[in-house]
Scaffold this motif. Structure first.
Motif, PDB file in Angstrom:
ATOM      1  N   GLY A 122      24.469  39.905 -17.497  1.00 42.96           N
ATOM      2  CA  GLY A 122      24.948  39.827 -18.856  1.00 42.96           C
ATOM      3  C   GLY A 122      25.109  38.380 -19.297  1.00 42.96           C
ATOM      4  O   GLY A 122      24.855  37.452 -18.523  1.00 42.96           O
ATOM      5  N   GLN A 123      25.563  38.205 -20.535  1.00 44.09           N
ATOM      6  CA  GLN A 123      25.710  36.861 -21.106  1.00 44.09           C
ATOM      7  C   GLN A 123      27.062  36.231 -20.773  1.00 44.09           C
ATOM      8  O   GLN A 123      27.226  35.015 -20.945  1.00 44.09           O
ATOM      9  CB  GLN A 123      25.545  36.929 -22.622  1.00 44.09           C
ATOM     10  N   GLY A 124      27.996  37.035 -20.332  1.00 39.39           N
ATOM     11  CA  GLY A 124      29.283  36.497 -19.913  1.00 39.39           C
ATOM     12  C   GLY A 124      30.371  36.659 -20.958  1.00 39.39           C
ATOM     13  O   GLY A 124      30.113  36.760 -22.155  1.00 39.39           O
ATOM     14  N   THR A 125      31.605  36.668 -20.471  1.00 39.23           N
ATOM     15  CA  THR A 125      32.777  36.688 -21.330  1.00 39.23           C
ATOM     16  C   THR A 125      33.791  35.708 -20.754  1.00 39.23           C
ATOM     17  O   THR A 125      34.014  35.669 -19.548  1.00 39.23           O
ATOM     18  CB  THR A 125      33.366  38.114 -21.445  1.00 39.23           C
ATOM     19  N   GLN A 126      34.381  34.900 -21.612  1.00 37.41           N
ATOM     20  CA  GLN A 126      35.262  33.815 -21.157  1.00 37.41           C
ATOM     21  C   GLN A 126      36.675  34.330 -20.899  1.00 37.41           C
ATOM     22  O   GLN A 126      37.249  35.047 -21.726  1.00 37.41           O
ATOM     23  CB  GLN A 126      35.313  32.702 -22.201  1.00 37.41           C
ATOM     24  N   VAL A 127      37.212  33.920 -19.771  1.00 35.11           N
ATOM     25  CA  VAL A 127      38.613  34.189 -19.439  1.00 35.11           C
ATOM     26  C   VAL A 127      39.301  32.846 -19.232  1.00 35.11           C
ATOM     27  O   VAL A 127      38.856  32.044 -18.420  1.00 35.11           O
ATOM     28  CB  VAL A 127      38.730  35.058 -18.168  1.00 35.11           C
TER      29      VAL A 127
END
Length: 132
Positions: free
Chosen positions: A123-128
């Motif tokens: 996937g493109q990623g999600t920021q935490v």
């Protein structure tokens, strides 16, 4: 065409919780597959966080990185075709971009669940972001 779309990231305080979700199209998580969550902090290599292997619609195993054991939980909702990562007791060290990854596997073959090269789809990623 396979697409993995992550969601659920955000900015939280230390000791908070978040649940990430990875929705797939063109790919079925519960059929002879592996799915995993990786993360990458700025200036660091991408590392495996949690992985789940399924064969014939059954969970074969789940693996966690030592740094998240007891705090993170990976799970699979077969009906929705979504892989979740429940993250509890978040620490500033958990700050990173989180990526979902998946691949098909051959039954009874061995794979490295935390290996970057194991996974064909990302996937493109999600920021935490976790602040102290």
């Amino acid at each position: 065409q396979v697409q993995l779309v992550e969601s659920g990231g955000g900015s939280v305080q230390a000791k908070s919780s978040l649940r990430l979700a990875c929705a797939a199209s063109g790919f079925t998580f519960s059929r002879n597959s592996m799915a995993a969550w990786f993360r990458q902090a700025p200036g660091q290599e991408r590392e495996g966080v949690a992985a789940v292997r399924t064969e014939r619609n059954l969970t074969v195993y789940i693996r966690y990185a030592d740094s998240v054991k007891g705090r993170f939980t990976i799970s699979l909702d077969s009906a929705k075709n979504i892989v979740y990562l429940q993250m509890n007791s978040l620490e500033p060290e958990d700050t990173a971009m989180y990526y979902c990854a998946a691949t098909l596997v051959r039954p009874d073959w061995a794979y490295d669940p935390m290996g970057l090269r194991t996974y064909a789809y990302w996937g493109q990623g999600t920021q935490v972001t976790v602040s102290s």
